[in-house]
Design a protein around this motif. Structure first.
Motif, mmCIF file in Angstrom:
data_model
loop_
_atom_site.group_PDB
_atom_site.id
_atom_site.type_symbol
_atom_site.label_atom_id
_atom_site.label_comp_id
_atom_site.label_asym_id
_atom_site.label_seq_id
_atom_site.Cartn_x
_atom_site.Cartn_y
_atom_site.Cartn_z
ATOM 1 N N MET A 234 90.893 -7.205 26.120
ATOM 2 C CA MET A 234 89.884 -6.181 26.406
ATOM 3 C C MET A 234 89.894 -5.187 25.260
ATOM 4 O O MET A 234 90.937 -4.951 24.657
ATOM 5 C CB MET A 234 90.238 -5.435 27.694
ATOM 6 C CG MET A 234 90.003 -6.237 28.943
ATOM 7 S SD MET A 234 90.367 -5.246 30.406
ATOM 8 C CE MET A 234 92.104 -5.488 30.532
ATOM 9 N N ARG A 238 85.648 3.424 20.821
ATOM 10 C CA ARG A 238 86.475 4.040 19.791
ATOM 11 C C ARG A 238 87.066 5.347 20.299
ATOM 12 O O ARG A 238 86.352 6.161 20.872
ATOM 13 C CB ARG A 238 85.641 4.284 18.538
ATOM 14 C CG ARG A 238 85.192 2.984 17.925
ATOM 15 C CD ARG A 238 84.325 3.182 16.735
ATOM 16 N NE ARG A 238 83.814 1.879 16.308
ATOM 17 C CZ ARG A 238 83.269 1.641 15.129
ATOM 18 N NH1 ARG A 238 83.161 2.620 14.263
ATOM 19 N NH2 ARG A 238 82.844 0.458 14.819
ATOM 20 N N SER A 257 89.100 1.670 18.066
ATOM 21 C CA SER A 257 89.114 0.897 19.322
ATOM 22 C C SER A 257 90.545 0.542 19.677
ATOM 23 O O SER A 257 91.372 0.326 18.797
ATOM 24 C CB SER A 257 88.380 -0.432 19.171
ATOM 25 O OG SER A 257 87.150 -0.253 18.577
ATOM 26 N N ILE A 260 93.617 -4.515 23.998
ATOM 27 C CA ILE A 260 94.644 -4.705 25.018
ATOM 28 C C ILE A 260 94.653 -6.179 25.378
ATOM 29 O O ILE A 260 93.601 -6.741 25.724
ATOM 30 C CB ILE A 260 94.321 -3.856 26.269
ATOM 31 C CG1 ILE A 260 94.144 -2.391 25.859
ATOM 32 C CG2 ILE A 260 95.407 -3.991 27.322
ATOM 33 C CD1 ILE A 260 93.517 -1.539 26.927
ATOM 34 N N LEU A 292 95.320 6.133 28.992
ATOM 35 C CA LEU A 292 94.225 5.190 28.741
ATOM 36 C C LEU A 292 93.354 4.947 29.969
ATOM 37 O O LEU A 292 92.331 4.262 29.878
ATOM 38 C CB LEU A 292 94.777 3.835 28.262
ATOM 39 C CG LEU A 292 95.358 3.797 26.847
ATOM 40 C CD1 LEU A 292 95.848 2.397 26.521
ATOM 41 C CD2 LEU A 292 94.294 4.224 25.831
ATOM 42 N N GLY A 293 93.737 5.508 31.096
ATOM 43 C CA GLY A 293 92.985 5.284 32.331
ATOM 44 C C GLY A 293 91.514 5.645 32.223
ATOM 45 O O GLY A 293 90.660 5.018 32.841
ATOM 46 N N GLN A 294 91.205 6.659 31.414
ATOM 47 C CA GLN A 294 89.812 7.105 31.293
ATOM 48 C C GLN A 294 89.044 6.362 30.192
ATOM 49 O O GLN A 294 87.842 6.556 30.039
ATOM 50 C CB GLN A 294 89.774 8.607 30.995
ATOM 51 C CG GLN A 294 90.231 9.465 32.169
ATOM 52 C CD GLN A 294 89.541 9.071 33.459
ATOM 53 O OE1 GLN A 294 88.312 9.046 33.532
ATOM 54 N NE2 GLN A 294 90.306 8.724 34.483
ATOM 55 N N ALA A 295 89.764 5.541 29.420
ATOM 56 C CA ALA A 295 89.095 4.851 28.306
ATOM 57 C C ALA A 295 88.120 3.812 28.840
ATOM 58 O O ALA A 295 88.423 3.075 29.774
ATOM 59 C CB ALA A 295 90.144 4.190 27.410
ATOM 60 N N GLN A 296 86.950 3.762 28.232
ATOM 61 C CA GLN A 296 85.931 2.801 28.659
ATOM 62 C C GLN A 296 86.178 1.453 28.000
ATOM 63 O O GLN A 296 86.293 1.378 26.772
ATOM 64 C CB GLN A 296 84.533 3.273 28.234
ATOM 65 C CG GLN A 296 84.106 4.594 28.798
ATOM 66 C CD GLN A 296 83.493 4.451 30.183
ATOM 67 O OE1 GLN A 296 83.354 3.354 30.714
ATOM 68 N NE2 GLN A 296 83.151 5.579 30.779
ATOM 69 N N ILE A 297 86.229 0.422 28.808
ATOM 70 C CA ILE A 297 86.303 -0.936 28.268
ATOM 71 C C ILE A 297 84.877 -1.380 27.950
ATOM 72 O O ILE A 297 84.016 -1.366 28.831
ATOM 73 C CB ILE A 297 86.936 -1.905 29.288
ATOM 74 C CG1 ILE A 297 88.378 -1.484 29.588
ATOM 75 C CG2 ILE A 297 86.880 -3.348 28.781
ATOM 76 C CD1 ILE A 297 89.310 -1.554 28.408
ATOM 77 N N VAL A 298 84.632 -1.754 26.696
ATOM 78 C CA VAL A 298 83.271 -2.160 26.327
ATOM 79 C C VAL A 298 83.114 -3.672 26.223
ATOM 80 O O VAL A 298 81.996 -4.184 26.222
ATOM 81 C CB VAL A 298 82.793 -1.509 25.015
ATOM 82 C CG1 VAL A 298 82.703 0.006 25.181
ATOM 83 C CG2 VAL A 298 83.683 -1.866 23.841
ATOM 84 N N ARG A 299 84.241 -4.376 26.111
ATOM 85 C CA ARG A 299 84.108 -5.817 25.956
ATOM 86 C C ARG A 299 85.383 -6.493 26.389
ATOM 87 O O ARG A 299 86.475 -5.976 26.192
ATOM 88 C CB ARG A 299 83.795 -6.146 24.483
ATOM 89 C CG ARG A 299 83.139 -7.472 24.245
ATOM 90 C CD ARG A 299 82.475 -7.548 22.865
ATOM 91 N NE ARG A 299 83.390 -7.321 21.784
ATOM 92 C CZ ARG A 299 83.472 -6.196 21.087
ATOM 93 N NH1 ARG A 299 82.664 -5.198 21.362
ATOM 94 N NH2 ARG A 299 84.343 -6.058 20.123
ATOM 95 N N HIS A 300 85.226 -7.658 26.962
ATOM 96 C CA HIS A 300 86.381 -8.417 27.459
ATOM 97 C C HIS A 300 86.077 -9.876 27.173
ATOM 98 O O HIS A 300 84.976 -10.340 27.432
ATOM 99 C CB HIS A 300 86.493 -8.163 28.970
ATOM 100 C CG HIS A 300 87.549 -8.975 29.649
ATOM 101 N ND1 HIS A 300 87.444 -9.362 30.959
ATOM 102 C CD2 HIS A 300 88.720 -9.479 29.208
ATOM 103 C CE1 HIS A 300 88.518 -10.074 31.294
ATOM 104 N NE2 HIS A 300 89.292 -10.161 30.250
ATOM 105 N N PRO B 433 81.545 -9.906 29.610
ATOM 106 C CA PRO B 433 81.700 -8.764 30.503
ATOM 107 C C PRO B 433 82.494 -7.669 29.783
ATOM 108 O O PRO B 433 83.159 -7.980 28.800
ATOM 109 C CB PRO B 433 82.526 -9.355 31.651
ATOM 110 C CG PRO B 433 83.302 -10.496 31.045
ATOM 111 C CD PRO B 433 82.442 -11.022 29.925
ATOM 112 N N VAL B 438 83.284 0.036 31.679
ATOM 113 C CA VAL B 438 83.994 0.397 32.901
ATOM 114 C C VAL B 438 85.380 0.850 32.453
ATOM 115 O O VAL B 438 85.906 0.347 31.460
ATOM 116 C CB VAL B 438 84.018 -0.809 33.893
ATOM 117 C CG1 VAL B 438 84.537 -2.061 33.253
ATOM 118 C CG2 VAL B 438 84.805 -0.500 35.147
#
Lengths: 369, 448
Positions: A234, A238, A257, A260, A292-300, B433, B438
């Protein structure tokens, strides 16, 4: 008359591109055969570590080969940068492996001691709770310690691939993408390769086709038993600089970025993603860095590693058809230095060095054809 | 809404996931709130907008479960859906998934389009509908097709006067479209054409400066839009504007259908990819259906009909009715659909996207998130780049927060043209995804 080349490298991923660039920079006339836009490409799903501390536990030649590659990496990065203008963002500040339980600390300590005894001290140390907190701010309470190795580093794997291929073309290499190999025929001391309507004849051939190697290798008397192992990664938006050291599970790129990852799944040729792994990876990352809880995941994404039975590379020259070589591993970034600057010259010389003798497929007790 | 109403009214258990805070979609956005402000407020947004009042009321009464403010970020071919709501993500499973995610405005990459102060005509309309916000600085509407005309009218009715209206349609397209006129003359088509002519007449009467056959647009400004320069006829013009709204038609929003893995086909007339569907809206993935503009641009009335047709088929898939029953119930909607569709060839021929935005000049930014120019893409192709996914890994185009929504169509066009191959051969980004960002914390709390 078909075109002829000194060398054909089958596979335009990190392994094949590093070898092709390494051979072309020495003046060889090289063709690099690659697939199309969509293929199983480990090189596009990579985490980007140049990782030393855990490589070769139980196989000392692998540890040494990895260390050599990490030592060659600065030369590789510098030459690529001056030649192509692409900075592949190599940083080798040392790396951390966080341990989230006492058990993980013990396992890591045992590994450090084993590798120390087998291959010598490269400075890998176990940091306790206090040490690691003094070094890295913002760690969660669950972090019990970490292994630190001063040789570890990271780079941008996509830029590495791009720079290798750009550099390859600068050295007049011939890039043949969208190539579907119909046939490889040993012909005297040469190899004839049929690619749809194109035919080429080459003196030497390297099978570095990742997961495709398993079916291509027998055509030239080699055996490359590899299977896919999925890894999911994930990546966040940035963020401001948070982490100065790459770690086995989390690293911050120079752009900011945070990547993870670190999953290993045996799911065949499924490149997808799964919510269970996603959750596990996220939970571990949060236990390490709660902020990192508030970090937005943009791609996985999921990508397939190219894995041998023991996790070590295969390098081998065909006994039946000398001039045909196998090259595969699951550490295309880490080993890029060795592949470009040590393996490629050896292949042009027609002889693999003794230090690679441990990497033939004989160790899997699979008789070669 | 139309499909969900019908399904719920026939006793199916329906959950509607909506990113917006209230029913209405794009067309009837915020229709319930606007309705509370009275008839004038509704009329200001045009006669058809008011039709949303009844639909929203029917939807509220239908018995559907409704989750507004929901962000769907993963849908799998096994029909698992991950949705984020109020900061928590949950996992749902469904027997049938109907994707009705609508259209997006085609990106209009012209020089300067990434400057602050440049937005889409649709965005101007969203601000108008959802927040009653009007441009307070000199503004220009530039584009072709029905939407810019409609928004010009809506702005004028609300008291905001554009500094200029730039019609980027070309007279030769208007002329060429006339051969589709006879086929288009059903009742819905006549209504639509009459509406278009009325909007044009109203714009003329308003006295707003109108430039026709506009091309070579360039938005100027150091840090934000200050003016737009363009050619109209033989002359070059410059109009001062701190807000420039661009539009060049709409295309299906394909992120979600790509994510699921539905097969897509290239629609040469609409110049866009759309999911490959049967007559009922079934995609290539079992149990995953698509209706409305996400299936191919057809407009609001056609979308409602497609939703109903898909709902009849869903009732069959759920085992509630058989095929004969479905066909019988769907017959009237299917006839109405044919009539609605009759006008499309005419509209498509009248308002094709301009070549200059499909394949912009080298210095124009294509991927806004990662600032990748068309020239960089062409250079990558010259070096052997095979398609959008390789371009993505080499140039980072499509890797930003918008996930390639905006650059995807242009990237494919530019690569296809540079490689001299068809759009189908070139293909499209693989969509990963989450569909929308999120947080890591939310993922760590997933119950899997």
């Amino acid at each position: 008359m078909p075109d002829s080349h000194d060398l054909a490298v089958i596979g335009g991923g990190l392994v094949g591109s590093a070898i092709a660039w390494g051979a072309a920079r020495l003046g060889a006339d090289v063709a690099l055969l690659d697939e199309g836009d969509v293929a199983f490409r480990a090189a596009r799903g990579n985490f980007g570590l140049v990782w030393v501390q855990s490589k070769g536990d139980g196989l000392p030649p692998y540890a040494n080969w990895t260390r050599r590659s990490a030592a060659l990496w600065p030369d590789l990065a510098a030459e690529l940068s001056s030649m192509t203008g692409t900075d592949v963002a190599l940083r080798q500040p040392g790396g951390l492996h966080f341990c989230l339980s006492e058990q993980e600390v013990e396992q890591r300590a045992a590994m450090i001691s084993r590798m120390h005894n087998a291959t010598g001290d490269i400075g890998t140390r176990l940091l306790d709770r206090g040490d690691v907190r003094a070094m890295v701010p913002g760690l969660g309470p669950q972090v019990q310690g970490a292994a630190y190795c001063p040789k570890d580093g990271h780079a941008n794997p996509l830029l590495l691939l791009r720079a290798l291929q750009a550099g390859f073309r600068r050295h007049r290499g011939r890039y043949l993408p969208g190539a579907r190999i119909e046939r490889i025929t040993p012909r005297g001391a040469d190899f004839a390769i049929e690619l749809g309507t194109t035919h080429i004849v080459v003196r030497r051939i390297v099978i570095a086709a990742g997961l495709g190697s398993a079916t291509l290798a027998p055509l030239v008397g080699l055996s490359m038993p590899v299977r896919p192992v999925r890894g999911q990664i994930m990546v966040t938006e940035r963020l401001r600089p948070l982490l100065d050291w790459p770690t086995a599970q989390i690293r911050q790129t120079v752009e900011g970025s945070i990547m993870i990852g670190d999953s290993h799944e045996d799911v065949g040729f499924d490149e997808g993603t799964s919510a269970t792994e996603m959750q596990r990876i996220a939970a571990r990352a949060l236990a390490t860095f709660p902020a990192l809880g508030q970090a937005q995941i943009v791609r996985h994404w999921g990508a397939l590693r190219v894995m041998t039975q023991d996790g070590a590379p295969i390098y081998e020259q065909s006994g039946q058809y000398p001039g045909a070589f196998a090259a595969t591993c699951h550490s295309g970034v880490t080993l890029a230095g060795s592949h470009a600057l040590a393996l490629a010259p050896a292949i042009l010389d027609g002889m693999l060095p003794d230090e690679l003798r441990a990497f033939t497929s004989e160790r899997f007790h699979v008789p070669t054809v | 809404m139309s499909g969900a109403c019908l399904l719920a009214e026939h006793g199916a258990q329906i959950l509607v996931l909506d990113e917006q805070p209230a029913p209405g979609g794009q067309i009837y956005r915020a229709v319930e709130r606007v309705a509370t402000q009275g008839r004038t407020a509704l009329d200001r947004l045009g006669g058809e907008y008011a039709a949303g009042v009844a639909l929203a009321a029917r939807f509220r009464a239908s018995g559907c479960a409704y989750w507004p403010g929901s962000t769907v970020w993963q849908v799998t071919p096994e029909r698992s859906v991950w949705v984020s709501r109020n900061g928590r993500s949950v996992h749902l499973r469904a027997d049938v998934i109907l994707l009705a995610t609508g259209a997006m405005e085609r990106p209009v990459p012209v020089p300067g389009w990434t400057l602050p102060g440049v937005m889409t005509v649709g965005a101007v309309q969203i601000l108008l509908k959802s927040a009653a916000l009007l441009p307070s600085v000199p503004f220009v509407l530039a584009g072709s097709g029905p939407l810019p005309l409609l928004v010009a009218q809506q702005c004028l009715a609300a008291g905001a006067r554009p500094a200029a209206f730039l019609d980027t349609g070309s007279p030769s397209n208007m002329f060429a479209a006339m051969r589709h006129l006879p086929g288009a003359l059903g009742l819905p088509a006549r209504r639509m054409l009459a509406k278009g002519l009325a909007l044009r007449a109203a714009l003329r009467r308003s006295g707003v400066r109108v430039f026709r056959n506009v091309r070579d647009m360039r938005i100027e400004g150091d840090h934000a839009a200050e003016a737009i320069r363009f050619r109209s006829g033989r002359a070059e013009h410059r109009v001062e504007a701190q807000l420039v709204a661009l539009h060049d038609g709409v295309i299906p929003s394909q992120q979600i259908t790509r994510l699921v893995g539905c097969a897509h086909v290239w629609d040469a007339r609409q110049r866009c990819f759309r999911p490959q569907l049967d007559d009922w809206g079934n995609s290539s993935v079992e149990g995953v259906m698509v209706a409305g503009d996400a299936a191919g641009i057809g407009g609001a009335a056609s979308a409602a009909l497609a939703g109903r047709l898909a709902a009849f088929e869903a009732l069959r898939l759920l085992g509630r009715i058989d095929a004969a029953q479905r066909d019988k119930w769907a017959a009237a909607d299917r006839r109405a659909m044919r009539a609605e569709r009759a006008v499309r060839p005419l509209l498509e021929r009248m308002f094709p996207p301009r070549p200059e935005i499909l394949c912009p000049a080298d210095d124009v930014v294509v991927c806004r998130c990662e600032e990748v120019t068309a020239g960089a893409l062409r250079q990558a192709v010259a070096q052997g780049c095979q398609g959008p996914n390789q371009a993505k890994s080499f140039l980072r185009c499509g890797m930003g927060p918008c996930q390639g929504r905006l650059c995807g169509p242009v990237v494919t066009e530019v690569i296809a043209a540079a490689r001299g191959q068809t759009i189908e051969e070139t293909g499209y980004f693989r969509i990963r995804p989450p569909l929308k960002p999120v947080t890591l914390g939310e993922i760590a709390l997933l119950e899997t």
